[in-house]
Scaffold this active site. Sequence first.
Site, PDB file in Angstrom:
ATOM      1  N   ARG B  67       0.852  -1.196   0.000  1.00  0.00           N
ATOM      2  CA  ARG B  67       0.000   0.000   0.000  1.00  0.00           C
ATOM      3  C   ARG B  67       0.895   1.256   0.000  1.00  0.00           C
ATOM      4  O   ARG B  67       2.114   1.172   0.066  1.00  0.00           O
ATOM      5  CB  ARG B  67      -0.934   0.013   1.202  1.00  0.00           C
ATOM      6  N   ARG B 109      -6.100  -1.310  -8.331  1.00  0.00           N
ATOM      7  CA  ARG B 109      -6.684  -0.204  -7.540  1.00  0.00           C
ATOM      8  C   ARG B 109      -6.946   0.953  -8.492  1.00  0.00           C
ATOM      9  O   ARG B 109      -6.100   1.815  -8.699  1.00  0.00           O
ATOM     10  CB  ARG B 109      -5.755   0.226  -6.395  1.00  0.00           C
ATOM     11  N   GLN B 216      -3.103   3.404  11.032  1.00  0.00           N
ATOM     12  CA  GLN B 216      -1.797   3.397  10.349  1.00  0.00           C
ATOM     13  C   GLN B 216      -0.671   3.776  11.309  1.00  0.00           C
ATOM     14  O   GLN B 216       0.462   3.346  11.132  1.00  0.00           O
ATOM     15  CB  GLN B 216      -1.800   4.383   9.163  1.00  0.00           C
ATOM     16  N   ASP B 257      -1.940  14.697   1.375  1.00  0.00           N
ATOM     17  CA  ASP B 257      -2.500  13.994   0.228  1.00  0.00           C
ATOM     18  C   ASP B 257      -2.575  14.890  -0.988  1.00  0.00           C
ATOM     19  O   ASP B 257      -2.310  14.473  -2.113  1.00  0.00           O
ATOM     20  CB  ASP B 257      -3.898  13.495   0.561  1.00  0.00           C
ATOM     21  N   LYS B 268      -4.777  12.892   6.064  1.00  0.00           N
ATOM     22  CA  LYS B 268      -5.500  11.889   6.853  1.00  0.00           C
ATOM     23  C   LYS B 268      -6.338  12.543   7.956  1.00  0.00           C
ATOM     24  O   LYS B 268      -5.891  13.477   8.610  1.00  0.00           O
ATOM     25  CB  LYS B 268      -4.469  10.942   7.483  1.00  0.00           C
TER      26      LYS B 268
END
Lengths: 376, 376
Positions: B67, B109, B216, B257, B268
């Site tokens: 990931r 994905r 995470q 992000d 996040k």
Amino acid sequence: MGYYLAVSRRSVTSTTSLSGKVKMNAIRYRDKKLFYIDQRFLPLKEIWRECHHINSGYTAIKQLQVRGAPLIGVFAAYCICISIDSFSREKNQFFSDLFEAIDYLENARPTAVNLVWALKRIKQAALLKKDMPVAHIKKSICAEAKAIHKEDVLLCRRIAEHGVTLVEKGDRILTHCNTGFLATSGDGTALAIIYEAHKRQKEITVFADETRPLLQGSRLTAWELLKKRIPSFLITDSMAAPLMRNKKIDKVFVGADRIAANGDVANKIGTYGLAVLAYHHHIPFYVAAPSSTFDLSIKNGNNIPIEHRDMDEVRKVLGKVSIAPPDIPACNPAFDITPYRLITAIVSDRGILYPPFKKNIRELITDNQNPMVNQV
Amino acid sequence: MGYYLAVSRRSVTSTTSLSGKVKMNAIRYRDKKLFYIDQRFLPLKEIWRECHHINSGYTAIKQLQVRGAPLIGVFAAYCICISIDSFSREKNQFFSDLFEAIDYLENARPTAVNLVWALKRIKQAALLKKDMPVAHIKKSICAEAKAIHKEDVLLCRRIAEHGVTLVEKGDRILTHCNTGFLATSGDGTALAIIYEAHKRQKEITVFADETRPLLQGSRLTAWELLKKRIPSFLITDSMAAPLMRNKKIDKVFVGADRIAANGDVANKIGTYGLAVLAYHHHIPFYVAAPSSTFDLSIKNGNNIPIEHRDMDEVRKVLGKVSIAPPDIPACNPAFDITPYRLITAIVSDRGILYPPFKKNIRELITDNQNPMVNQV
């Protein structure tokens, strides 16, 4: 302790679910029968058990089947009521049995101040009638247990009635941890206000923080809110901030563990962060707690000791599921301190306190304090 | 897709642990062999697997064994390298096999922009040599995969080198989510800065937010920090606030992000709350991200769409353990927006950006952007 073992060990048996009723409680006492929700299985199973004797009462408290400081006090008092018929009928031996039972129950959670306090009241009620027949003493004990229960319910009621005046129609309320009918023998503190607002058709919506690490929000508060059929959303603790920024939260209501003389509040970890966020977003931040929560001997929040708990509560979930490397050090303060400057008002059973808190707390809170309604 | 099935299905096999080495990676490529950590088993087990072909690569991405957007891109490019020897030797059929493999991997994905971008580079590298013999084209493909990898490592390196100048000796740094070598093919973004500071013996201590709901922080960052032997503490997200109040945090470093033209940052869930708390406590709040994370087509944070994920991520832990009533509605925004006013500086591979962000972002970031290093 021998005689406890002689009594029936059918201590823990399920009874039918009492859900669906409007009035919700975590314990029920009727005709010398004591029932309670085994909170270990919430929210997935609502298991009601009957407590048959001191032994099963001790186990229920010890294993956190029954939790919440005010609730434990009431529950322990009732444990004595359901057991006294198995005590000796000879007066001296009766008192010996009673004191032994009280000492035994006190040890179920030695640090729970409400437990000790409630059992002390039971002992005093018995001693007050020590010249009367045993049957009379028994009646007096049961009356005292009911009085303790009634007082706790009344404190919750008064907090709800004062607090509900702060709620406006359509309010979206954020709450933290569990402050409802699973923590008290009444409707609770912060949650009691929410229940009263819902009852008065104020069309509120509740956002419940999950409250890591012990998840009282997702396990207990979410369950209570569903039971009460109040429109609600569960969130992780970190979601409160963007909800506030996006104008989805109108008010915050939380409980308190201890309140210092200047209005500083010790409460479940996460409370302080919410207070800062509410302040930043100009959202009212309310604390709801009975007058017994105020500790005027403590000058300010810096003097309130903070309990640091086992690191595994952070490294695991529900005490068993590992979510982190087992050897990573973790911090685990169970509470934090919210300075009075961030608090809009404190709702107590005696009324709503506004700043200046130091002066107003001194005036409202006398030293005739009732420790029954401290939060856990 | 038929030929994929004809190839060996021994796709997933464990190899020995590579722990203990100073240089850490989530993937390894050597002599046409591709290894990766199966991140599903972290932090409790470090299982290295070999990826033998497109099929196992597809499965690894699909099942989140691998990931982190930049890492997925590099991994997919290498998946092509290890598979090309099974493609046809006849040139037309070779290209047909190659394009089929690329289309197949892209679907592992579909929303991962880095995956599509990396595979597009592989395709272009092949097409550039279409008049050359197949053996030559193959070499070109593998060279391109290595170039993609090298570039990603370099971006991380540059972020670390710029960012480390912000770290002072003895700093206690708070971080959120996972931004390290498990999310990129280099050392990461925010965590890369922390690793560089540790390497330069700045005697730092790290506080890692667990980062609910997907954890995470506790699953991946805590594991990375232990591997790197950096003094660290795991905390629940709600513990950051009292740590700041008690002067235990000197700086906050987080990833990003997407960054809008005015400097608003999408990251996040939980990032925005930390930024408000840092602001309230006068603690510097730094965002670390490669220049590819800036999206100059987006004016401000209000225009960044926020993904709302499955409610069960909040009601459960690790996708399986229920912690709430299954029928309580939950909010689950995966990201939040931190307005530029709360950000002290943004560390990019091209240097450190200070306010006024709008002007400085426009000057530093050209449109020659590399999407490889977006955070996930």
